[in-house]
Design a protein around this motif. Structure first.
Motif, mmCIF file in Angstrom:
data_model
loop_
_atom_site.group_PDB
_atom_site.id
_atom_site.type_symbol
_atom_site.label_atom_id
_atom_site.label_comp_id
_atom_site.label_asym_id
_atom_site.label_seq_id
_atom_site.Cartn_x
_atom_site.Cartn_y
_atom_site.Cartn_z
ATOM 1 N N PRO A 1 41.850 20.834 -9.088
ATOM 2 C CA PRO A 1 40.670 21.405 -9.760
ATOM 3 C C PRO A 1 40.760 21.356 -11.274
ATOM 4 C CG PRO A 1 42.001 23.147 -8.754
ATOM 5 C CD PRO A 1 42.565 21.841 -8.288
ATOM 6 N N GLU A 2 41.963 21.379 -11.826
ATOM 7 C CA GLU A 2 42.105 21.333 -13.283
ATOM 8 C C GLU A 2 41.583 20.008 -13.836
ATOM 9 O OE1 GLU A 2 42.524 22.707 -16.920
ATOM 10 O OE2 GLU A 2 42.934 23.958 -15.188
ATOM 11 N N ASP A 3 41.856 18.896 -13.132
ATOM 12 C CA ASP A 3 41.327 17.595 -13.575
ATOM 13 C C ASP A 3 39.800 17.613 -13.563
ATOM 14 O OD1 ASP A 3 43.860 16.459 -13.914
ATOM 15 O OD2 ASP A 3 43.874 15.566 -11.909
ATOM 16 N N ALA A 4 39.208 18.159 -12.501
ATOM 17 C CA ALA A 4 37.742 18.225 -12.415
ATOM 18 C C ALA A 4 37.180 19.089 -13.540
ATOM 19 C CB ALA A 4 37.313 18.760 -11.049
ATOM 20 N N PHE A 5 37.842 20.207 -13.829
ATOM 21 C CA PHE A 5 37.399 21.080 -14.918
ATOM 22 C C PHE A 5 37.451 20.328 -16.253
ATOM 23 C CE2 PHE A 5 38.322 23.999 -18.406
ATOM 24 C CZ PHE A 5 37.199 24.810 -18.343
ATOM 25 N N ARG A 6 38.531 19.606 -16.496
ATOM 26 C CA ARG A 6 38.665 18.861 -17.751
ATOM 27 C C ARG A 6 37.579 17.804 -17.883
ATOM 28 N NH1 ARG A 6 44.367 16.579 -17.652
ATOM 29 N NH2 ARG A 6 43.747 15.664 -19.643
ATOM 30 N N LEU A 7 37.172 17.179 -16.778
ATOM 31 C CA LEU A 7 36.076 16.207 -16.826
ATOM 32 C C LEU A 7 34.770 16.876 -17.247
ATOM 33 C CD1 LEU A 7 36.748 14.098 -13.616
ATOM 34 C CD2 LEU A 7 36.964 13.324 -15.997
ATOM 35 N N ILE A 8 34.474 18.009 -16.639
ATOM 36 C CA ILE A 8 33.220 18.712 -16.958
ATOM 37 C C ILE A 8 33.260 19.245 -18.382
ATOM 38 C CG2 ILE A 8 31.829 20.741 -16.362
ATOM 39 C CD1 ILE A 8 32.634 20.047 -13.387
ATOM 40 N N GLU A 9 34.403 19.800 -18.775
ATOM 41 C CA GLU A 9 34.576 20.282 -20.143
ATOM 42 C C GLU A 9 34.395 19.134 -21.141
ATOM 43 O OE1 GLU A 9 37.690 23.499 -21.804
ATOM 44 O OE2 GLU A 9 38.597 21.586 -21.244
ATOM 45 N N GLY A 10 34.762 17.911 -20.721
ATOM 46 C CA GLY A 10 34.639 16.741 -21.583
ATOM 47 C C GLY A 10 33.261 16.099 -21.584
ATOM 48 N N GLY A 11 32.329 16.642 -20.781
ATOM 49 C CA GLY A 11 30.951 16.153 -20.825
ATOM 50 C C GLY A 11 30.425 15.523 -19.551
ATOM 51 N N LEU A 12 31.260 15.336 -18.537
ATOM 52 C CA LEU A 12 30.775 14.793 -17.267
ATOM 53 C C LEU A 12 29.863 15.825 -16.610
ATOM 54 C CD1 LEU A 12 31.240 12.296 -15.306
ATOM 55 C CD2 LEU A 12 32.712 13.844 -14.036
ATOM 56 N N ARG A 13 28.751 15.389 -16.056
ATOM 57 C CA ARG A 13 27.815 16.310 -15.410
ATOM 58 C C ARG A 13 27.476 15.833 -14.007
ATOM 59 N NH1 ARG A 13 29.651 19.402 -17.997
ATOM 60 N NH2 ARG A 13 28.898 20.443 -19.825
ATOM 61 N N PRO A 14 28.390 16.017 -13.063
ATOM 62 C CA PRO A 14 28.077 15.641 -11.677
ATOM 63 C C PRO A 14 27.088 16.637 -11.085
ATOM 64 C CG PRO A 14 30.182 16.769 -11.760
ATOM 65 C CD PRO A 14 29.720 16.611 -13.182
ATOM 66 N N GLU A 15 26.362 16.204 -10.053
ATOM 67 C CA GLU A 15 25.445 17.121 -9.378
ATOM 68 C C GLU A 15 26.213 18.195 -8.632
ATOM 69 O OE1 GLU A 15 22.450 15.259 -6.972
ATOM 70 O OE2 GLU A 15 22.224 13.646 -8.431
ATOM 71 N N VAL A 16 27.407 17.834 -8.160
ATOM 72 C CA VAL A 16 28.214 18.748 -7.365
ATOM 73 C C VAL A 16 29.668 18.304 -7.456
ATOM 74 C CG1 VAL A 16 27.982 17.425 -5.210
ATOM 75 C CG2 VAL A 16 28.344 19.888 -5.097
ATOM 76 N N VAL A 17 30.592 19.252 -7.286
ATOM 77 C CA VAL A 17 32.007 18.934 -7.112
ATOM 78 C C VAL A 17 32.355 19.343 -5.690
ATOM 79 C CG1 VAL A 17 34.384 19.434 -7.808
ATOM 80 C CG2 VAL A 17 32.588 19.211 -9.555
ATOM 81 N N ASN A 18 32.875 18.383 -4.936
ATOM 82 C CA ASN A 18 33.204 18.591 -3.527
ATOM 83 C C ASN A 18 34.718 18.724 -3.378
ATOM 84 O OD1 ASN A 18 33.362 18.580 -0.730
ATOM 85 N ND2 ASN A 18 32.930 16.411 -0.542
ATOM 86 N N VAL A 19 35.160 19.866 -2.850
ATOM 87 C CA VAL A 19 36.577 20.045 -2.537
ATOM 88 C C VAL A 19 36.796 19.443 -1.156
ATOM 89 C CG1 VAL A 19 38.488 21.665 -2.316
ATOM 90 C CG2 VAL A 19 36.582 22.189 -3.878
ATOM 91 N N GLY A 20 37.505 18.330 -1.106
ATOM 92 C CA GLY A 20 37.747 17.631 0.155
ATOM 93 C C GLY A 20 39.031 18.108 0.801
ATOM 94 N N ASN A 21 39.967 17.219 0.963
ATOM 95 C CA ASN A 21 41.264 17.560 1.540
ATOM 96 C C ASN A 21 42.224 17.961 0.437
ATOM 97 O OD1 ASN A 21 41.216 16.678 4.487
ATOM 98 N ND2 ASN A 21 40.317 14.938 3.415
ATOM 99 N N VAL A 22 42.867 19.096 0.618
ATOM 100 C CA VAL A 22 43.923 19.505 -0.297
ATOM 101 C C VAL A 22 45.086 19.953 0.579
ATOM 102 C CG1 VAL A 22 44.587 20.971 -2.224
ATOM 103 C CG2 VAL A 22 42.210 20.203 -2.027
#
Length: 158
Positions: free
Chosen positions: A80-101
């Motif tokens: 999740p930290e990588d996904a947060f850094r992407l959004i903080e950096g300006g990426l705007r996905p419609e959704v973030v899907n937590v798949g297999n962890v």
């Protein structure tokens, strides 16, 4: 950089991603986004092979943000930290899907669903990610109904 589909999946590229998800979403390119994986020459070589012919890049978070993303691109982060850094950096996905962890040996984790293990630190990172306003869901397979992720953490006391 709107339009890219973001999936958190610590297994990165595997059958569910390369078959079910890419077909359902019309994915034309995969981007694996994780600084450690991008620094690992063996993983940079093997992950595109696992993608079954789909064009695949293995990038750091910074490189992912500068690459052209958009419709037809699936970005797979390891945590999740990588996904947060992407959004903080300006990426705007419609959704973030937590798949297999998958659980990692030696960590104190709680199984939030049958396929998602979460540590206390990761729970904090998921909450921080959800606070960005981008919907955070879990949806294992395309035919499954997406479920809001934070209430699942709440139910497990994380």
């Amino acid at each position: 950089m709107a339009g890219a589909h973001v999936r958190i999946d610590n297994r990165l590229i595997h059958g569910q991603v390369t078959v079910a998800w890419t077909r359902r979403l019309g994915v034309r390119r995969l981007v694996v986004c994780n600084d450690d994986v991008a620094a690992d020459e063996l993983q940079r070589m093997l992950l595109p092979q696992a993608a079954r012919g789909l064009p695949t890049d293995v990038f750091t978070v910074a490189d992912t943000l500068t690459a052209s993303a958009g419709a037809g691109v699936m970005i797979i982060t390891k945590d999740p930290e990588d996904a947060f850094r992407l959004i903080e950096g300006g990426l705007r996905p419609e959704v973030v899907n937590v798949g297999n962890v998958a659980p990692r040996p030696g960590t104190g984790y709680t199984m939030v669903t049958r396929s998602i293990a979460v540590t206390a630190d990761e729970a904090d990172a998921y909450r921080k990610l959800a606070a960005t306003g981008v919907p955070l869901v879990t949806q294992l397979m395309p035919q499954d109904k997406p479920a809001e992720f934070v209430p699942l953490l709440d139910r497990k006391g994380l």
